[in-house]
Design a protein around this motif. Structure first.
Motif, PDB file in Angstrom:
ATOM      1  N   ASP A   4       0.839  -1.186   0.000  1.00 14.82           N
ATOM      2  CA  ASP A   4       0.000   0.000   0.000  1.00 14.82           C
ATOM      3  C   ASP A   4       0.882   1.248   0.000  1.00 14.82           C
ATOM      4  N   GLU A   5       1.012   1.869  -1.162  1.00 15.48           N
ATOM      5  CA  GLU A   5       1.857   3.058  -1.292  1.00 15.48           C
ATOM      6  C   GLU A   5       1.323   4.209  -0.450  1.00 15.48           C
ATOM      7  N   GLY A   6       0.014   4.281  -0.285  1.00 14.80           N
ATOM      8  CA  GLY A   6      -0.578   5.329   0.559  1.00 14.80           C
ATOM      9  C   GLY A   6      -0.134   5.194   2.000  1.00 14.80           C
ATOM     10  N   LEU A   7      -0.116   3.969   2.510  1.00 14.52           N
ATOM     11  CA  LEU A   7       0.357   3.732   3.879  1.00 14.52           C
ATOM     12  C   LEU A   7       1.844   4.056   3.977  1.00 14.52           C
ATOM     13  N   ALA A   8       2.613   3.660   2.976  1.00 14.56           N
ATOM     14  CA  ALA A   8       4.045   3.971   2.980  1.00 14.56           C
ATOM     15  C   ALA A   8       4.271   5.479   3.017  1.00 14.56           C
ATOM     16  N   GLN A   9       3.473   6.222   2.268  1.00 11.10           N
ATOM     17  CA  GLN A   9       3.613   7.676   2.259  1.00 11.10           C
ATOM     18  C   GLN A   9       3.243   8.275   3.613  1.00 11.10           C
ATOM     19  N   ARG A  10       2.225   7.749   4.253  1.00 16.55           N
ATOM     20  CA  ARG A  10       1.853   8.228   5.592  1.00 16.55           C
ATOM     21  C   ARG A  10       2.987   7.981   6.580  1.00 16.55           C
ATOM     22  N   ILE A  11       3.668   6.839   6.448  1.00 14.44           N
ATOM     23  CA  ILE A  11       4.812   6.557   7.319  1.00 14.44           C
ATOM     24  C   ILE A  11       5.913   7.578   7.053  1.00 14.44           C
ATOM     25  N   ARG A  12       6.216   7.825   5.789  1.00  8.94           N
ATOM     26  CA  ARG A  12       7.235   8.828   5.434  1.00  8.94           C
ATOM     27  C   ARG A  12       6.906  10.182   6.056  1.00  8.94           C
ATOM     28  N   GLU A  24      14.954   3.376   3.269  1.00  8.52           N
ATOM     29  CA  GLU A  24      13.869   2.504   2.820  1.00  8.52           C
ATOM     30  C   GLU A  24      14.478   1.377   1.994  1.00  8.52           C
ATOM     31  N   LYS A  25      13.875   0.194   2.104  1.00  6.75           N
ATOM     32  CA  LYS A  25      14.368  -0.947   1.340  1.00  6.75           C
ATOM     33  C   LYS A  25      13.192  -1.879   1.051  1.00  6.75           C
ATOM     34  N   ARG A  26      13.124  -2.357  -0.167  1.00 13.31           N
ATOM     35  CA  ARG A  26      12.092  -3.340  -0.510  1.00 13.31           C
ATOM     36  C   ARG A  26      12.484  -4.691   0.093  1.00 13.31           C
ATOM     37  N   GLY A  30       7.366  -6.202   0.290  1.00 12.43           N
ATOM     38  CA  GLY A  30       6.818  -4.909   0.684  1.00 12.43           C
ATOM     39  C   GLY A  30       7.924  -3.880   0.779  1.00 12.43           C
ATOM     40  N   LEU A  31       7.740  -2.931   1.674  1.00 12.48           N
ATOM     41  CA  LEU A  31       8.703  -1.862   1.863  1.00 12.48           C
ATOM     42  C   LEU A  31       9.043  -1.756   3.333  1.00 12.48           C
ATOM     43  N   ALA A  32      10.336  -1.726   3.648  1.00  9.98           N
ATOM     44  CA  ALA A  32      10.801  -1.619   5.032  1.00  9.98           C
ATOM     45  C   ALA A  32      11.465  -0.276   5.260  1.00  9.98           C
ATOM     46  N   PHE A  33      11.339   0.233   6.469  1.00  5.47           N
ATOM     47  CA  PHE A  33      12.006   1.458   6.896  1.00  5.47           C
ATOM     48  C   PHE A  33      13.034   1.052   7.944  1.00  5.47           C
ATOM     49  N   LEU A  34      14.285   1.412   7.690  1.00  4.01           N
ATOM     50  CA  LEU A  34      15.389   0.997   8.552  1.00  4.01           C
ATOM     51  C   LEU A  34      16.053   2.204   9.201  1.00  4.01           C
ATOM     52  N   HIS A  36      19.611   3.074  11.005  1.00  2.00           N
ATOM     53  CA  HIS A  36      20.985   2.561  11.177  1.00  2.00           C
ATOM     54  C   HIS A  36      21.087   1.105  10.730  1.00  2.00           C
ATOM     55  N   GLY A  37      20.326   0.741   9.701  1.00  2.24           N
ATOM     56  CA  GLY A  37      20.369  -0.608   9.152  1.00  2.24           C
ATOM     57  C   GLY A  37      19.463  -1.605   9.842  1.00  2.24           C
ATOM     58  N   ASN A  38      18.760  -1.191  10.890  1.00  8.47           N
ATOM     59  CA  ASN A  38      17.841  -2.069  11.619  1.00  8.47           C
ATOM     60  C   ASN A  38      16.403  -1.733  11.239  1.00  8.47           C
ATOM     61  N   MET A  39      15.651  -2.765  10.877  1.00  9.65           N
ATOM     62  CA  MET A  39      14.278  -2.532  10.469  1.00  9.65           C
ATOM     63  C   MET A  39      13.441  -2.043  11.639  1.00  9.65           C
ATOM     64  N   THR A  40      12.609  -1.038  11.366  1.00  6.98           N
ATOM     65  CA  THR A  40      11.703  -0.510  12.387  1.00  6.98           C
ATOM     66  C   THR A  40      10.267  -0.900  12.048  1.00  6.98           C
ATOM     67  N   VAL A  41       9.770  -0.369  10.942  1.00  6.27           N
ATOM     68  CA  VAL A  41       8.418  -0.687  10.479  1.00  6.27           C
ATOM     69  C   VAL A  41       8.484  -1.024   8.999  1.00  6.27           C
ATOM     70  N   GLY A  42       7.404  -1.593   8.518  1.00  7.45           N
ATOM     71  CA  GLY A  42       7.322  -1.896   7.103  1.00  7.45           C
ATOM     72  C   GLY A  42       5.874  -1.994   6.673  1.00  7.45           C
ATOM     73  N   VAL A  43       5.683  -2.031   5.372  1.00  8.90           N
ATOM     74  CA  VAL A  43       4.359  -2.189   4.796  1.00  8.90           C
ATOM     75  C   VAL A  43       4.382  -3.461   3.958  1.00  8.90           C
ATOM     76  N   VAL A  44       3.489  -4.377   4.272  1.00  8.55           N
ATOM     77  CA  VAL A  44       3.324  -5.610   3.507  1.00  8.55           C
ATOM     78  C   VAL A  44       1.848  -5.694   3.149  1.00  8.55           C
ATOM     79  N   GLY A  45       1.567  -5.638   1.871  1.00  8.43           N
ATOM     80  CA  GLY A  45       0.171  -5.570   1.448  1.00  8.43           C
ATOM     81  C   GLY A  45      -0.413  -4.258   1.934  1.00  8.43           C
ATOM     82  N   ASP A  46      -1.515  -4.356   2.672  1.00 12.79           N
ATOM     83  CA  ASP A  46      -2.121  -3.148   3.230  1.00 12.79           C
ATOM     84  C   ASP A  46      -1.969  -3.087   4.743  1.00 12.79           C
TER      85      ASP A  46
END
Length: 110
Positions: A4-12, A24-26, A30-34, A36-46
């Motif tokens: 969900d690109e809309g959710l990803a944009q809200r996170i940004r 950010e890394k796919r 989905g899309l992950a937000f890292l 210092h290289g450690n994943m925090t949150v991500g979007v998978v589907g919606d």
């Protein structure tokens, strides 16, 4: 799998002009937000996935919008999946981003 690109944009937007160490890394289809290289949150589907840490998992799962994160048939310790109508509320999204970012700050940089 798409995310969900809309959710990803809200996170940004909620992360704002965060530290330069935020990337950010796919991942996971989905899309992950890292941080210092450690994943925090991500979007998978919606849905949102959030890394809250092993010590806060039970507390996180007490919230009605959260459930264990499970990609393989086995829940991942320290992670939750957040979905449903509650995720449409900015305050709920902010809660999960804050919880995950706070945990990620305790981890050594990669």
């Amino acid at each position: 799998m798409t995310f969900d690109e809309g959710l990803a944009q809200r996170i940004r937007e909620q992360l704002g002009e965060g530290p330069a160490a935020l990337t950010e890394k796919r991942m996971f289809g989905g899309l992950a937000f890292l941080l210092h290289g450690n994943m925090t949150v991500g979007v998978v589907g919606d849905e949102l996935i959030a890394r809250v840490g092993p010590d806060r998992t039970a507390q996180a799962l007490a919230r009605p919008e959260a459930r264990p994160m499970d990609f393989t048939g086995r829940p991942m310790r320290g992670w939750v999946t957040v979905g449903g109508p509650a995720l449409a509320e900015d305050e709920v999204l902010r809660h999960w981003i804050t919880a995950a970012t706070e945990f990620a700050r305790t981890l050594p940089a990669k």
